[in-house]
Design a protein around this motif. Structure first.
Motif, mmCIF file in Angstrom:
data_model
loop_
_atom_site.group_PDB
_atom_site.id
_atom_site.type_symbol
_atom_site.label_atom_id
_atom_site.label_comp_id
_atom_site.label_asym_id
_atom_site.label_seq_id
_atom_site.Cartn_x
_atom_site.Cartn_y
_atom_site.Cartn_z
ATOM 1 N N ILE A 182 0.838 -1.203 0.000
ATOM 2 C CA ILE A 182 0.000 0.000 0.000
ATOM 3 C C ILE A 182 0.871 1.250 0.000
ATOM 4 O O ILE A 182 0.597 2.225 -0.719
ATOM 5 C CB ILE A 182 -0.957 -0.007 1.208
ATOM 6 N N ALA A 183 1.942 1.219 0.817
ATOM 7 C CA ALA A 183 2.856 2.365 0.873
ATOM 8 C C ALA A 183 3.518 2.596 -0.478
ATOM 9 O O ALA A 183 3.642 3.743 -0.932
ATOM 10 C CB ALA A 183 3.914 2.133 1.952
ATOM 11 N N VAL A 184 3.942 1.518 -1.139
ATOM 12 C CA VAL A 184 4.557 1.628 -2.465
ATOM 13 C C VAL A 184 3.551 2.203 -3.466
ATOM 14 O O VAL A 184 3.902 3.051 -4.295
ATOM 15 C CB VAL A 184 5.069 0.253 -2.945
ATOM 16 N N THR A 185 2.314 1.748 -3.384
ATOM 17 C CA THR A 185 1.272 2.251 -4.286
ATOM 18 C C THR A 185 1.081 3.750 -4.131
ATOM 19 O O THR A 185 1.072 4.498 -5.119
ATOM 20 C CB THR A 185 -0.066 1.532 -4.010
ATOM 21 N N LEU A 186 0.932 4.199 -2.903
ATOM 22 C CA LEU A 186 0.709 5.628 -2.647
ATOM 23 C C LEU A 186 1.936 6.456 -3.035
ATOM 24 O O LEU A 186 1.801 7.548 -3.608
ATOM 25 C CB LEU A 186 0.360 5.846 -1.174
ATOM 26 N N LEU A 187 3.132 5.925 -2.737
ATOM 27 C CA LEU A 187 4.357 6.636 -3.086
ATOM 28 C C LEU A 187 4.510 6.743 -4.599
ATOM 29 O O LEU A 187 4.890 7.800 -5.117
ATOM 30 C CB LEU A 187 5.567 5.920 -2.484
#
Length: 258
Positions: A182-187
């Motif tokens: 999720i963090a990679v997606t948002l970043l």
């Protein structure tokens, strides 16, 4: 009839075709074959612009067609891959739960969908917005504003390839963590539409002096790929951003003293 002007657009359509085929394999969870067709599509994406410049047949149609093809190959496909990866971490049923009957697909029979994996579909949305802005921005000729969609696609696709080929418990445990994904997606959505200036791999000549940044980046990337294989891709993307920031800082410093 000028056949020459249709050659770049034909190559662009090959990019789109590869993206469509990759999408089919991604939906069914075959990330390796999906990645293969995405890499082939990205090659066509690079090649169509090169051919258009060499033949001097650039056109507004080609620009729009290129972005439409990129949206599928480098936008929708990584979004589906991320959706599937997050689905695995939350134990959500995947698309294989559909039956072969068309009627069951339309009526969602026997299919349960977790809301959390839908976060992965932010990637196609951010990619579409980034491509639309790129088409309207006349400044991005020698550099990019924000991470190019093919680079972001390579980042996303590296994760299932690492899981498949690297055989590292540490890396596997990180990748199959839903909060990491999720963090990679948002970043990635942020980087796609950020104002960070990143150098483009476009060579006007082959002299080292005028292309030092590009040559250094390519050499380091090649060594990293040989040593770390697919695990090097996230590192290369981070390196790309860092080198670009340092390069911009050096340019500003040079302008200040001159």
């Amino acid at each position: 009839m000028n056949i020459k002007k249709h050659i770049p657009n034909t190559i662009t359509l090959l990019n789109l075709l590869c993206g469509c085929i990759a999408l089919i394999f991604a939906v069914y969870g075959n990330f390796v074959v999906a990645s293969l067709f995405v890499f082939l599509g990205i090659f066509f994406d690079f090649f169509d612009g090169l051919v258009a410049r060499k033949l001097n047949v650039q056109s507004p149609l080609g620009i729009q067609l290129d972005s439409l093809a990129d949206l599928v190959t480098s936008g929708v496909v990584p979004g589906i891959v991320m959706f599937k990866l997050i689905s695995l971490t939350v134990d959500a049923p995947s698309f294989e739960n559909y039956t072969n009957e068309w009627n069951s697909v339309f009526h969602w029979q026997g299919f349960k969908l977790s809301a959390l994996p839908l976060i992965g579909l932010l990637i196609p949305l951010a990619s579409a917005y980034r491509l639309a802005k790129f088409n309207l921005d006349e400044e991005q000729q020698t550099f990019f504003k924000g991470l190019p969609v093919p680079a972001n696609t390579l980042l996303i696709l590296s994760f299932p390839l690492i899981l498949e080929y690297q055989n590292s418990d540490i890396m596997n445990s990180i990748i199959v963590n839903k909060w990491f994904l999720i963090a990679v997606t948002l970043l990635s959505c942020y980087l796609l539409n950020s104002k960070i200036k990143l150098f483009a791999l476009k060579f006007k000549d082959w002299q080292f002096k005028t292309n030092a940044t590009r040559y250094i980046f390519l050499i380091i990337s090649l060594v990293a790929l040989i040593v770390l294989q697919f695990a090097s891709i996230p590192i290369i993307i981070v390196l790309y951003i860092i080198i670009s920031l340092l390069d911009q800082k050096q340019i500003k410093k040079y302008k200040t003293f001159n």
